[in-house]
Design a protein around this motif. Structure first.
Motif, PDB file in Angstrom:
ATOM      1  N   LEU A 189       2.287  10.329   2.654  1.00 19.16           N
ATOM      2  CA  LEU A 189       1.826   8.943   2.600  1.00 19.16           C
ATOM      3  C   LEU A 189       0.444   8.832   1.945  1.00 19.16           C
ATOM      4  O   LEU A 189       0.261   7.992   1.063  1.00 19.16           O
ATOM      5  N   ARG A 192       0.857   8.885  -1.745  1.00 17.53           N
ATOM      6  CA  ARG A 192       1.284   7.621  -2.371  1.00 17.53           C
ATOM      7  C   ARG A 192       0.067   6.761  -2.657  1.00 17.53           C
ATOM      8  O   ARG A 192      -0.007   6.088  -3.681  1.00 17.53           O
ATOM      9  N   CYS A 206      -8.133  -1.928  -1.553  1.00 18.51           N
ATOM     10  CA  CYS A 206      -7.723  -3.059  -0.722  1.00 18.51           C
ATOM     11  C   CYS A 206      -6.537  -2.702   0.166  1.00 18.51           C
ATOM     12  O   CYS A 206      -6.210  -3.442   1.089  1.00 18.51           O
ATOM     13  N   LEU A 207      -5.844  -1.601  -0.139  1.00 18.16           N
ATOM     14  CA  LEU A 207      -4.711  -1.198   0.694  1.00 18.16           C
ATOM     15  C   LEU A 207      -5.088  -0.079   1.661  1.00 18.16           C
ATOM     16  O   LEU A 207      -4.229   0.500   2.312  1.00 18.16           O
TER      17      LEU A 207
ATOM     18  N   ALA B  74      -9.104  -3.425   5.163  1.00 17.67           N
ATOM     19  CA  ALA B  74      -7.646  -3.274   5.215  1.00 17.67           C
ATOM     20  C   ALA B  74      -7.220  -2.685   6.557  1.00 17.67           C
ATOM     21  O   ALA B  74      -6.194  -3.066   7.125  1.00 17.67           O
ATOM     22  N   ARG B  80      -3.199  -7.904   1.257  1.00 20.81           N
ATOM     23  CA  ARG B  80      -3.205  -8.917   0.210  1.00 20.81           C
ATOM     24  C   ARG B  80      -2.282  -8.538  -0.942  1.00 20.81           C
ATOM     25  O   ARG B  80      -1.917  -7.388  -1.121  1.00 20.81           O
ATOM     26  N   ASP B  95       8.308   4.011  -2.960  1.00 20.38           N
ATOM     27  CA  ASP B  95       6.998   4.643  -2.769  1.00 20.38           C
ATOM     28  C   ASP B  95       5.869   3.623  -2.882  1.00 20.38           C
ATOM     29  O   ASP B  95       4.851   3.725  -2.201  1.00 20.38           O
ATOM     30  N   LEU B  98       5.552   1.927   0.346  1.00 21.37           N
ATOM     31  CA  LEU B  98       4.963   2.827   1.345  1.00 21.37           C
ATOM     32  C   LEU B  98       3.435   2.778   1.329  1.00 21.37           C
ATOM     33  O   LEU B  98       2.793   2.953   2.357  1.00 21.37           O
ATOM     34  N   VAL B  99       2.856   2.542   0.149  1.00 19.31           N
ATOM     35  CA  VAL B  99       1.393   2.473   0.064  1.00 19.31           C
ATOM     36  C   VAL B  99       0.858   1.397   1.013  1.00 19.31           C
ATOM     37  O   VAL B  99      -0.242   1.526   1.547  1.00 19.31           O
ATOM     38  N   GLY B 100       1.669   0.357   1.253  1.00 17.27           N
ATOM     39  CA  GLY B 100       1.262  -0.704   2.170  1.00 17.27           C
ATOM     40  C   GLY B 100       1.040  -0.204   3.592  1.00 17.27           C
ATOM     41  O   GLY B 100       0.419  -0.887   4.398  1.00 17.27           O
ATOM     42  N   LEU B 101       1.572   1.004   3.893  1.00 16.32           N
ATOM     43  CA  LEU B 101       1.419   1.542   5.244  1.00 16.32           C
ATOM     44  C   LEU B 101       0.261   2.530   5.358  1.00 16.32           C
ATOM     45  O   LEU B 101      -0.021   3.040   6.438  1.00 16.32           O
ATOM     46  N   VAL B 102      -0.398   2.794   4.231  1.00 14.94           N
ATOM     47  CA  VAL B 102      -1.509   3.755   4.235  1.00 14.94           C
ATOM     48  C   VAL B 102      -2.578   3.350   5.251  1.00 14.94           C
ATOM     49  O   VAL B 102      -3.123   4.186   5.976  1.00 14.94           O
ATOM     50  N   ALA B 103      -2.838   2.042   5.334  1.00 17.92           N
ATOM     51  CA  ALA B 103      -3.902   1.567   6.217  1.00 17.92           C
ATOM     52  C   ALA B 103      -3.533   1.694   7.692  1.00 17.92           C
ATOM     53  O   ALA B 103      -4.393   1.508   8.556  1.00 17.92           O
ATOM     54  N   ARG B 162       4.937  -4.926  -0.351  1.00 18.04           N
ATOM     55  CA  ARG B 162       3.914  -3.945  -0.011  1.00 18.04           C
ATOM     56  C   ARG B 162       2.887  -4.534   0.955  1.00 18.04           C
ATOM     57  O   ARG B 162       2.376  -3.839   1.828  1.00 18.04           O
TER      58      ARG B 162
END
Lengths: 330, 254
Positions: A189, A192, A206-207, B74, B80, B95, B98-103, B162
């Motif tokens: 992760l 990514r 921002c993510l 974040a 956002r 993938d 998935l970056v949206g779950l990094v935080a 995302r």
């Protein structure tokens, strides 16, 4: 039955690839015992260590470093000076050199990585020039332009790594371990997030990707890998000279990364292998080295900016797709 | 509750934001509208720590956001989308989501390098969540496509997927339906309605007035860096200041 086999191979592709890679490493010295060939493949493995590290940095931050030969030099000269002048054992020297390189990367990285693009590339180039000059000028330690000789080989479990076959197993074993970690990282992760960081820094920030911390961490990681590669280099040849760590070596490392593909772990090994094997294919590649390497760089950036490894994979996928389409209608 | 108070941002002599204050109530959709150059994008940049406001405060609950880095913000539960797409072209659609779950995880390179069984297990659960998010926006069948080859409308919805995959506390959308056709806009609208039903808070920057009027509980209007109006969609539509900002000053033509 056939479909199940295909499914098994596909779903275990990484594990199978690792088994094939290990098998190839084990079998290779049986196929050839020519010391010259083994010396060449060992050099590919050693340089690949540094290139994998540099690729993790370049492929994850989208930034270019033209100074990684400086970290290679810290490993090589760290090992050399500490064994020859201070009489330390090779492993202690290697560890100390890696720590030194990590510390240097941290101290230099925190201010430098606020730069980006051409400015960062130039700053890293300057670091390399400084280190190169230190190697030339501090001749009571480094031997100056004539280099430093008499560096003892490494030993593992009482076996002295002083012939190409033993070195083969050692350096390729270490490289496979490093590849394993690097592949894990890009597939995880955080990996990514790093792929997005390479493409778009603000987007990644921002993510939730801590941009500066990650950049520094990856620079330190790549510095340690380069330093270890440099130490292996020194202990393998028993001799180091400043010319092996000039800015042209740094640009070659960067060309290897771009050739294989930024962010492509296997591409790092491919890039290193191609550049190292080129002089074996043709003498002109050695005589006109700068032109040839520059030409390769331009060609890659023009025709396959994603790198050779991804280009090969995409070509393969396209072929499979065409084959399927042809057989679906038939 | 997301609360902005007196947020001011100057670029040299240009005042992009001039003491902007408003609040986004939990579980509502707040639309932020205004003509081009009104300061909407600067406001979002300040909200996410990309720009640092010269004055004012932005609070999420009790937490002050001004001065925090974008990744720290974040991690507090803001997500956002971007007006100009920010995607990695060679990464697959799955993938990318998935970056949206990094935080949602501590960012650890060690965990990535070792990738222990426990890590792999959470990664599997996350892939499932990512696929669900893609499915809700009608993109699941393209999960293994490289993000770069998608059509513009698909890329827009990919960014939305995302942003929502981690179920953020506050979702900030920068022109989510700009350039989308009617069908694609409807998919985004229904997803926004679902988010509101689920009690999520949404801040929506949008030029599509039809969408704003249908979805927003509150509309905030910016012009020239100042908040010139705030109210329900119907109130704002009748506000003479808003009409003037959009249509120009009305003069009696003899």
């Amino acid at each position: 039955m056939n479909a199940r086999l295909v499914h098994f191979v596909w779903s275990h592709r990484l594990g199978l690839l690792v088994i094939v890679a290990v098998a190839m490493v084990l079998i290779f010295p049986l196929v050839t015992n020519n010391p010259y060939t083994l010396e060449l493949t060992n050099r590919i493995a050693i340089i690949s260590l540094a290139v994998v590290g540099l690729n993790l940095f370049m492929g994850s931050t989208g930034q270019i470093s033209l100074g990684h030969a400086a970290f290679l030099a810290m490993g090589a000269y760290g090992s050399g000076v500490l064994t020859v002048h201070a009489g330390l054992s090779p492993w202690v020297a290697l560890l100390a050199a890696a720590v030194l390189a990590a510390f240097f990367a941290l101290v230099v990285g925190v201010p430098l990585l606020r730069l980006s693009g051409h400015a960062l590339a130039m700053a890293t180039l300057a670091c390399n020039v400084v280190v190169h000059h230190v190697l030339l000028q501090e001749d009571q330690w480094t031997g100056g332009p004539s280099g430093l000789a008499g560096i003892p080989p490494l030993s593992v479990g009482g076996i002295l790594l002083d012939n190409p076959v033993q070195l083969h197993f050692f350096v390729w074993g270490v490289l496979l371990l490093v590849l394993f970690g690097a592949l894990n990282l890009v597939r995880s992760l955080p990996g990514r997030g790093l792929a997005l960081l390479a493409a778009d820094e603000i987007g990644a920030a921002c993510l939730g990707v801590p941009v500066l911390r990650v950049k520094v961490a990856l620079l330190v990681l790549s510095a340690v890998l380069a330093a270890v590669a440099g130490s292996f280099f020194a202990h393998t040849y028993g001799y180091v000279s400043p010319d092996s760590f000039s800015i042209f070596v740094s640009t070659d490392l960067a060309i290897m990364v771009v050739l294989g593909g930024m962010g492509s772990v296997w591409g790092s090994v491919l890039g290193a292998a191609v550049i190292i094997l080129l002089p074996e294919v043709s003498d002109a590649a050695e005589t006109y080295k700068e032109f040839v390497h520059g030409g390769i760089l331009v060609a890659i950036l023009l025709f396959a900016p994603q790198g050779a490894m991804r280009a090969i994979r995409q070509g393969w996928q396209l072929a499979v797709w065409r084959w399927r389409r042809a057989h679906a209608t038939a | 509750m997301l609360r902005l108070e007196g947020v001011t941002k100057r670029f040299g002599g240009l005042t992009a934001l001039d003491g902007v204050s408003f609040a986004v109530a939990p579980g509502t959709v707040t639309a932020l509208i205004g003509p081009n150059g009104a300061g909407k994008s600067t406001l979002l940049d300040c909200l996410f720590g990309v720009q640092r406001p010269d004055a004012g405060s932005i609070r999420l609950g009790e937490r002050e956001l001004v001065g925090l880095s974008p990744d720290a913000i974040a991690r507090l539960g803001l997500a956002r989308t971007f007006q100009n797409l920010r995607l990695a072209p060679f990464e697959t659609v799955l993938d990318t989501v998935l970056v949206g779950l990094v935080a949602r995880q501590p960012f650890s390179l060690w965990a990535g390098l070792l990738r222990l069984p426990a890590t792999r297990h959470t990664e599997r659960a996350m892939r499932l969540a990512a696929l669900q998010a893609l499915d809700r926006l009608g993109l699941a069948h393209k999960a293994d496509w490289p993000a770069g080859v998608l059509a513009y409308g698909d890329k827009k919805r990919l960014e939305l997927a995302r942003a929502i995959v981690a179920e953020p506390q506050v979702l900030v959308l920068d022109e989510p339906v700009a350039g989308l056709n009617r069908v694609e806009t409807e998919a985004v609208a229904s997803e926004l309605r679902r988010l509101r039903r689920a009690g999520r808070t949404v801040l929506l920057v949008e030029h599509d007035m039809d969408l704003v009027m249908r979805l927003a509980d509150t509309v905030v209007v910016l012009d020239g860096g100042r908040r010139i109006a705030q109210g329900t969609p119907v109130e704002v539509q009748r506000n003479p200041l808003v009409l003037e900002a959009y249509l120009g000053q009305m003069e009696v033509v003899a």
